[in-house]
Write a protein that holds these residues in place. Sequence first.
Motif, PDB file in Angstrom:
ATOM      1  N   GLU A  95      15.536 -27.234 -60.552  1.00 31.62           N
ATOM      2  CA  GLU A  95      15.666 -28.325 -59.578  1.00 31.62           C
ATOM      3  C   GLU A  95      17.085 -28.433 -59.054  1.00 31.62           C
ATOM      4  OE1 GLU A  95      14.223 -31.710 -61.745  1.00 31.62           O
ATOM      5  OE2 GLU A  95      12.115 -31.210 -61.370  1.00 31.62           O
ATOM      6  N   ARG A  96      18.072 -28.323 -59.964  1.00 31.21           N
ATOM      7  CA  ARG A  96      19.478 -28.412 -59.538  1.00 31.21           C
ATOM      8  C   ARG A  96      19.841 -27.287 -58.584  1.00 31.21           C
ATOM      9  NH1 ARG A  96      23.288 -32.012 -62.002  1.00 31.21           N
ATOM     10  NH2 ARG A  96      21.731 -33.609 -62.265  1.00 31.21           N
ATOM     11  N   VAL A  97      19.439 -26.066 -58.956  1.00 29.45           N
ATOM     12  CA  VAL A  97      19.769 -24.917 -58.114  1.00 29.45           C
ATOM     13  C   VAL A  97      19.115 -25.068 -56.749  1.00 29.45           C
ATOM     14  CG1 VAL A  97      19.425 -22.417 -57.856  1.00 29.45           C
ATOM     15  CG2 VAL A  97      20.224 -23.341 -60.039  1.00 29.45           C
ATOM     16  N   GLU A  98      17.853 -25.517 -56.736  1.00 29.31           N
ATOM     17  CA  GLU A  98      17.177 -25.730 -55.452  1.00 29.31           C
ATOM     18  C   GLU A  98      17.896 -26.787 -54.621  1.00 29.31           C
ATOM     19  OE1 GLU A  98      13.134 -26.667 -56.482  1.00 29.31           O
ATOM     20  OE2 GLU A  98      12.619 -24.561 -56.845  1.00 29.31           O
ATOM     21  N   LYS A  99      18.345 -27.861 -55.266  1.00 29.54           N
ATOM     22  CA  LYS A  99      19.079 -28.922 -54.565  1.00 29.54           C
ATOM     23  C   LYS A  99      20.371 -28.360 -53.956  1.00 29.54           C
ATOM     24  CE  LYS A  99      21.576 -33.186 -55.423  1.00 29.54           C
ATOM     25  NZ  LYS A  99      22.200 -33.993 -56.448  1.00 29.54           N
ATOM     26  N   TRP A 100      21.105 -27.583 -54.752  1.00 30.72           N
ATOM     27  CA  TRP A 100      22.361 -27.017 -54.251  1.00 30.72           C
ATOM     28  C   TRP A 100      22.111 -25.994 -53.149  1.00 30.72           C
ATOM     29  CZ3 TRP A 100      24.203 -26.505 -59.936  1.00 30.72           C
ATOM     30  CH2 TRP A 100      24.795 -27.704 -60.348  1.00 30.72           C
ATOM     31  N   GLN A 101      21.021 -25.238 -53.265  1.00 34.96           N
ATOM     32  CA  GLN A 101      20.698 -24.285 -52.196  1.00 34.96           C
ATOM     33  C   GLN A 101      20.353 -25.029 -50.907  1.00 34.96           C
ATOM     34  OE1 GLN A 101      17.644 -21.922 -54.107  1.00 34.96           O
ATOM     35  NE2 GLN A 101      19.129 -20.369 -54.752  1.00 34.96           N
TER      36      GLN A 101
END
Length: 134
Positions: A95-101
């Motif tokens: 979820e974090r990586v998707e948010k940052w992407q």
Amino acid sequence: MSTKKGSPESGGSRKRKNSEVEEKTGDEAESQNVQGEGFEGTIPGSEEMELNISLILEKIENFTQRVSELLESGKTMFKELMNDFEEKLVIIHKERVEKWQEEIKELRALDASNEEANAVLHNARYVLQLTSNN
């Protein structure tokens, strides 16, 4: 038949006697260890005492079994917790990586929009300079 101190016959019997004594001493020590550790001696006792001892041994066996079951249960519980923790941590990471992407995409879109606006402004200045100079 006199035996002298140094005769081979005398030495051989002494060695046998010494090894027999050592074996007996070792057996006695082992017997005492078994009695001390296992509480199951060969000393006869009253039937009531034997019953009490067998009840205590049964309690020891039951307690040992319970401890073993608790250890297995604990291992299973910790494995399940570890798996849940791992799954949740992977989900949080994803979820974090998707948010940052997504933030990166937004920044790139904003940058592209700013570059377009900058190009339009640059062209407008050029046109203004041309009209001013004429």
